[in-house]
Design an enzyme around this catalytic site. Structure first.
Site, PDB file in Angstrom:
ATOM      1  N   LYS A  47      11.131  66.694  85.431  1.00 38.75           N
ATOM      2  CA  LYS A  47      10.903  68.110  85.772  1.00 38.75           C
ATOM      3  C   LYS A  47      11.161  69.074  84.609  1.00 38.75           C
ATOM      4  CE  LYS A  47       9.419  67.838  89.089  1.00 38.75           C
ATOM      5  NZ  LYS A  47       8.180  67.008  89.358  1.00 38.75           N
ATOM      6  N   SER A  48      11.007  68.591  83.397  1.00 33.68           N
ATOM      7  CA  SER A  48      11.295  69.421  82.229  1.00 33.68           C
ATOM      8  C   SER A  48      10.052  69.792  81.423  1.00 33.68           C
ATOM      9  CB  SER A  48      12.275  68.677  81.306  1.00 33.68           C
ATOM     10  OG  SER A  48      13.454  68.357  81.991  1.00 33.68           O
ATOM     11  N   GLY A  49       8.867  69.380  81.898  1.00 34.81           N
ATOM     12  CA  GLY A  49       7.643  69.680  81.149  1.00 34.81           C
ATOM     13  C   GLY A  49       6.844  68.438  80.783  1.00 34.81           C
ATOM     14  N   TRP A  52       3.057  68.717  81.386  1.00 40.00           N
ATOM     15  CA  TRP A  52       2.545  69.737  80.468  1.00 40.00           C
ATOM     16  C   TRP A  52       2.284  69.116  79.094  1.00 40.00           C
ATOM     17  CZ3 TRP A  52       5.560  75.045  79.824  1.00 40.00           C
ATOM     18  CH2 TRP A  52       4.681  76.012  79.353  1.00 40.00           C
ATOM     19  N   TRP A  75      -1.605  60.161  84.191  1.00 43.78           N
ATOM     20  CA  TRP A  75      -0.710  58.999  84.097  1.00 43.78           C
ATOM     21  C   TRP A  75      -1.399  57.783  83.466  1.00 43.78           C
ATOM     22  CZ3 TRP A  75      -2.297  61.317  88.641  1.00 43.78           C
ATOM     23  CH2 TRP A  75      -3.189  60.590  89.452  1.00 43.78           C
ATOM     24  N   TRP A  80       3.684  56.260  81.693  1.00 41.22           N
ATOM     25  CA  TRP A  80       5.131  56.011  81.633  1.00 41.22           C
ATOM     26  C   TRP A  80       5.349  54.561  81.233  1.00 41.22           C
ATOM     27  CZ3 TRP A  80       3.562  60.000  84.692  1.00 41.22           C
ATOM     28  CH2 TRP A  80       4.389  61.118  84.764  1.00 41.22           C
ATOM     29  N   HIS A 102      10.947  58.850  80.826  1.00 34.55           N
ATOM     30  CA  HIS A 102      12.143  59.591  81.249  1.00 34.55           C
ATOM     31  C   HIS A 102      13.402  58.830  80.826  1.00 34.55           C
ATOM     32  CE1 HIS A 102       9.813  62.379  83.562  1.00 34.55           C
ATOM     33  NE2 HIS A 102       9.551  61.587  84.567  1.00 34.55           N
ATOM     34  N   SER A 132      13.551  72.393  90.627  1.00 34.13           N
ATOM     35  CA  SER A 132      12.244  71.723  90.607  1.00 34.13           C
ATOM     36  C   SER A 132      12.358  70.311  91.200  1.00 34.13           C
ATOM     37  CB  SER A 132      11.727  71.679  89.161  1.00 34.13           C
ATOM     38  OG  SER A 132      10.457  71.094  89.109  1.00 34.13           O
ATOM     39  N   TYR A 187      11.029  74.161  77.152  1.00 31.57           N
ATOM     40  CA  TYR A 187      10.085  74.567  78.211  1.00 31.57           C
ATOM     41  C   TYR A 187       9.976  76.098  78.235  1.00 31.57           C
ATOM     42  CZ  TYR A 187       8.326  75.183  83.009  1.00 31.57           C
ATOM     43  OH  TYR A 187       7.601  75.549  84.121  1.00 31.57           O
ATOM     44  N   MET A 226      -4.053  73.523  84.697  1.00 36.60           N
ATOM     45  CA  MET A 226      -3.586  72.180  85.082  1.00 36.60           C
ATOM     46  C   MET A 226      -3.501  72.032  86.599  1.00 36.60           C
ATOM     47  SD  MET A 226      -0.777  71.399  82.106  1.00 36.60           S
ATOM     48  CE  MET A 226      -0.212  69.907  82.893  1.00 36.60           C
ATOM     49  N   GLY A 253       6.172  76.940  88.082  1.00 32.59           N
ATOM     50  CA  GLY A 253       5.959  76.913  86.628  1.00 32.59           C
ATOM     51  C   GLY A 253       6.527  78.124  85.912  1.00 32.59           C
TER      52      GLY A 253
HETATM   53  S1  PPS Z   1       7.702  65.009  86.345  1.00 29.83           S
HETATM   54  O1  PPS Z   1       7.658  64.660  87.794  1.00 29.83           O
HETATM   55  O2  PPS Z   1       9.003  64.655  85.756  1.00 29.83           O
HETATM   56  O3  PPS Z   1       6.577  64.458  85.611  1.00 29.83           O
HETATM   57  O4  PPS Z   1       7.588  66.602  86.333  1.00 29.83           O
HETATM   58  P1  PPS Z   1       7.363  67.525  85.053  1.00 29.83           P
HETATM   59  O5  PPS Z   1       5.943  67.542  84.698  1.00 29.83           O
HETATM   60  O6  PPS Z   1       8.352  67.191  83.995  1.00 29.83           O
HETATM   61  O7  PPS Z   1       7.809  68.936  85.620  1.00 29.83           O
HETATM   62  C1  PPS Z   1       7.122  69.612  86.637  1.00 29.83           C
HETATM   63  C2  PPS Z   1       7.477  71.070  86.481  1.00 29.83           C
HETATM   64  O8  PPS Z   1       6.736  71.585  85.353  1.00 29.83           O
HETATM   65  C3  PPS Z   1       5.908  72.650  85.799  1.00 29.83           C
HETATM   66  N1  PPS Z   1       4.682  72.680  85.004  1.00 29.83           N
HETATM   67  C4  PPS Z   1       4.331  73.711  84.239  1.00 29.83           C
HETATM   68  N2  PPS Z   1       4.960  74.874  83.984  1.00 29.83           N
HETATM   69  C5  PPS Z   1       4.316  75.756  83.167  1.00 29.83           C
HETATM   70  N3  PPS Z   1       3.117  75.516  82.605  1.00 29.83           N
HETATM   71  C6  PPS Z   1       2.453  74.360  82.824  1.00 29.83           C
HETATM   72  N4  PPS Z   1       1.264  74.132  82.265  1.00 29.83           N
HETATM   73  C7  PPS Z   1       3.077  73.381  83.675  1.00 29.83           C
HETATM   74  N5  PPS Z   1       2.731  72.153  84.116  1.00 29.83           N
HETATM   75  C8  PPS Z   1       3.721  71.734  84.924  1.00 29.83           C
HETATM   76  C9  PPS Z   1       5.680  72.344  87.276  1.00 29.83           C
HETATM   77  O9  PPS Z   1       5.221  73.471  87.971  1.00 29.83           O
HETATM   78  C10 PPS Z   1       7.076  71.907  87.689  1.00 29.83           C
HETATM   79  O10 PPS Z   1       8.011  72.980  87.701  1.00 29.83           O
HETATM   80  P2  PPS Z   1       8.381  73.847  89.007  1.00 29.83           P
HETATM   81  O11 PPS Z   1       9.534  74.710  88.593  1.00 29.83           O
HETATM   82  O12 PPS Z   1       8.726  72.894  90.105  1.00 29.83           O
HETATM   83  O13 PPS Z   1       7.148  74.661  89.302  1.00 29.83           O
END
Ligand code: PPS
Length: 286
Positions: A47-49, A52, A75, A80, A102, A132, A187, A226, A253
């Protein structure tokens, strides 16, 4: 069909969801995987990006061409390594391989440390990671789940947290921060300046993209782009595995959503844990 459960497996003291990991897949990633000099790793605590950076890397390596992000699942493009399909997805893949993980540094592929392969490690405010992850555990039917947010916060801060917990994970990776083949991203900084961060990633990878290609990377890796991309928004994953009826994987996000979730007491508990765990680390969040 996968046997879905919210059970966890213990791998040398690290908890991971049992549905998508096996002893064999984790050992493969850690001990067997042969890193190549041109491998690129996308390292995150969940959940850290992660997604993205998967999208940004895919677009950089296609010089901004959107064919791969519009036709291949994220994926598959940037798999992964530690999950049960890691070996089959990566073993015979042509270089350069884009790889997600991860894993904390102690279970990262040992072969990496004898190569010039590169790591991009993205860090997010742990309070937002916690929020998240709380919502993600409603979506992903293989995640440990607590309806009660206080219980979830306590779990997140405990030694029972997944992937060794945020603190140990981030601390472990930050120990490598001076290595020339590591790039750390934030992030929150990516939210503030996506283009600047895309350019930074290109420089680190030695990829020379012209302005139009950079524009395409940026345009196609925004939150809305996305969220609307069926190859990256997990809409193809069946409901029994990822249930997005009530909560979307692309939830908000934003930075600072924790302020809408944490009580003063929870913030105090979290800040205390942060100070205890991170006292010897130079890393702060707004
Ligand atoms: S995972 O399951 O570990 O792969 O999740 P991960 O992709 O690391 O994290 C998901 C959170 O990232 C946000 N997200 C984004 N934020 C901003 N811009 C972009 N382009 C973007 N893509 C994914 C996503 O909304 C999740 O955060 P939260 O706070 O839950 O919305």
């Amino acid at each position: 069909m996968l046997q879905i459960s919210r059970e966890f497996m213990d791998f040398h003291g690290m908890k991971v969801p049992a549905t998508v990991h096996t002893e064999e897949s984790l050992n493969y990633a850690w001990k067997e995987f042969q890193t190549r000099d041109d491998d690129i790793f996308n390292v995150t605590f969940p959940k850290s990006g992660t997604t993205w950076v998967q999208e940004i890397l895919s677009l950089i390596y296609s010089n901004g061409d959107t064919t791969s992000v519009k036709t291949e699942y994220s994926w598959d493009r940037v798999p992964w390594i530690e999950q049960y399909l890691g070996r089959s997805r990566l073993e015979n893949r042509p270089s350069p391989r884009l790889i997600t993980t991860h894993l904390p540094v102690q279970f990262f592929p040992q072969s990496f440390f004898k190569t010039n392969a590169k790591i991009i490690c993205t860090i997010r405010n742990p309070k937002d990671v916690c929020v998240s992850l709380y919502y993600f555990s409603k979506v992903a039917q293989f995640m440990e789940y607590r309806e009660d947010f206080q219980e979830f916060v306590s779990l997140f801060l405990s030694e029972h947290a997944i992937f060794g917990g945020w603190f140990e994970h981030v601390k472990g990776w930050l120990k490598l921060k001076d290595k020339p083949n590591m790039l750390f991203l934030s992030y929150e900084e990516m939210l503030k300046d996506l283009r600047g961060n895309v350019i930074k990633i290109c420089k680190f990878l030695g990829k020379e993209l012209d302005d139009a290609a950079i524009d395409s990377v940026v345009t196609n890796s925004t939150f809305n782009a996305m969220k609307g991309n069926n190859m990256s928004n997990y809409s193809a994953v069946p409901n029994y595995l990822f249930n997005q009826d009530k909560v979307s994987f692309y939830r908000k996000g934003v930075a600072g959503d924790y302020k809408n979730h944490f009580t003063d007491a929870q913030e105090e508990e979290f800040d205390k844990a942060y100070q205890d765990f991170m006292k010897d680390v130079n890393l702060t969040f707004a």
